[in-house]
Design a protein around this motif. Sequence first.
Motif, PDB file in Angstrom:
ATOM      1  N   TYR A  60       0.838  -1.192   0.000  1.00 16.26           N
ATOM      2  CA  TYR A  60       0.000   0.000   0.000  1.00 16.26           C
ATOM      3  C   TYR A  60       0.875   1.243   0.000  1.00 16.26           C
ATOM      4  CZ  TYR A  60      -4.233  -2.686   0.708  1.00 16.26           C
ATOM      5  OH  TYR A  60      -5.300  -3.536   0.540  1.00 16.26           O
ATOM      6  N   TYR A  61       0.551   2.150  -0.919  1.00 15.32           N
ATOM      7  CA  TYR A  61       1.318   3.377  -1.084  1.00 15.32           C
ATOM      8  C   TYR A  61       0.463   4.595  -0.768  1.00 15.32           C
ATOM      9  CZ  TYR A  61       4.585   0.458  -3.715  1.00 15.32           C
ATOM     10  OH  TYR A  61       5.468  -0.520  -4.098  1.00 15.32           O
ATOM     11  N   CYS A  62       1.042   5.496  -0.023  1.00 15.18           N
ATOM     12  CA  CYS A  62       0.431   6.795   0.201  1.00 15.18           C
ATOM     13  C   CYS A  62       0.919   7.740  -0.889  1.00 15.18           C
ATOM     14  CB  CYS A  62       0.868   7.296   1.574  1.00 15.18           C
ATOM     15  SG  CYS A  62       0.311   8.958   1.983  1.00 15.18           S
ATOM     16  N   ALA A  63       0.032   8.604  -1.353  1.00 19.84           N
ATOM     17  CA  ALA A  63       0.408   9.535  -2.411  1.00 19.84           C
ATOM     18  C   ALA A  63      -0.218  10.896  -2.153  1.00 19.84           C
ATOM     19  CB  ALA A  63      -0.045   8.999  -3.763  1.00 19.84           C
ATOM     20  N   GLY A  64       0.451  11.939  -2.633  1.00 17.89           N
ATOM     21  CA  GLY A  64      -0.057  13.285  -2.467  1.00 17.89           C
ATOM     22  C   GLY A  64       0.067  14.088  -3.747  1.00 17.89           C
ATOM     23  N   SER A  65      -0.768  15.083  -3.877  1.00 23.99           N
ATOM     24  CA  SER A  65      -0.737  15.918  -5.068  1.00 23.99           C
ATOM     25  C   SER A  65      -0.847  17.381  -4.683  1.00 23.99           C
ATOM     26  CB  SER A  65      -1.869  15.544  -6.008  1.00 23.99           C
ATOM     27  OG  SER A  65      -1.852  16.370  -7.153  1.00 23.99           O
ATOM     28  N   SER A  66      -0.127  18.209  -5.433  1.00 25.04           N
ATOM     29  CA  SER A  66      -0.222  19.655  -5.261  1.00 25.04           C
ATOM     30  C   SER A  66      -0.916  20.301  -6.452  1.00 25.04           C
ATOM     31  CB  SER A  66       1.186  20.251  -5.095  1.00 25.04           C
ATOM     32  OG  SER A  66       1.789  19.791  -3.907  1.00 25.04           O
ATOM     33  N   ARG A  67      -1.556  19.479  -7.266  1.00 26.28           N
ATOM     34  CA  ARG A  67      -2.190  20.002  -8.472  1.00 26.28           C
ATOM     35  C   ARG A  67      -3.557  20.583  -8.137  1.00 26.28           C
ATOM     36  NH1 ARG A  67      -0.210  15.660 -13.036  1.00 26.28           N
ATOM     37  NH2 ARG A  67       1.694  15.054 -11.916  1.00 26.28           N
ATOM     38  N   ILE A  68      -4.063  21.378  -9.046  1.00 27.12           N
ATOM     39  CA  ILE A  68      -5.415  21.897  -8.885  1.00 27.12           C
ATOM     40  C   ILE A  68      -6.371  20.713  -8.865  1.00 27.12           C
ATOM     41  CG2 ILE A  68      -7.230  23.262  -9.978  1.00 27.12           C
ATOM     42  CD1 ILE A  68      -5.010  25.031 -11.146  1.00 27.12           C
ATOM     43  N   LEU A  69      -7.257  20.728  -7.884  1.00 29.05           N
ATOM     44  CA  LEU A  69      -8.131  19.565  -7.691  1.00 29.05           C
ATOM     45  C   LEU A  69      -9.148  19.447  -8.808  1.00 29.05           C
ATOM     46  CD1 LEU A  69      -9.255  17.231  -5.995  1.00 29.05           C
ATOM     47  CD2 LEU A  69     -10.632  18.932  -4.766  1.00 29.05           C
TER      48      LEU A  69
END
Length: 127
Positions: free
Chosen positions: A94-103
């Motif tokens: 299981y991998y956690c992921a994050g984004s800084s892009r416009i939702l």
Amino acid sequence: QVQLIESGGGLVQAGGSLRLSCVASGRTFSVTFMGWFRQAPGKEREFVAAITWNAGNTYYADSVKGRFTISRDNARNTVYLQMNSLKPEDTAVYYCAGSSRILQISHVYSAYAYDYWGQGTQVTISS
């Protein structure tokens, strides 16, 4: 940059529960949404769940709906994945992921929309 560190994986019997944690550090103020993905041996990485960082809106894969719950603690910069009624087919890294892009809602389901990834934590469910 944002760094992500997962914890909480392990070996449990079918029907059991686990809670995964993902702590974010660095430029966490830039994060717009976070997600969990998983990858089983010989299979592609697949979406599990996602949450928007500010509003806390949640999204789930059909295969985990009703069994898994994603949540976040903004003060601790932590995202959780509570996994109940676990099945052998939930076995994966299981991998956690994050984004800084416009939702954009459609993007939360795609690994390509995520900029930051943790190292992964193994979850094994025995039958």
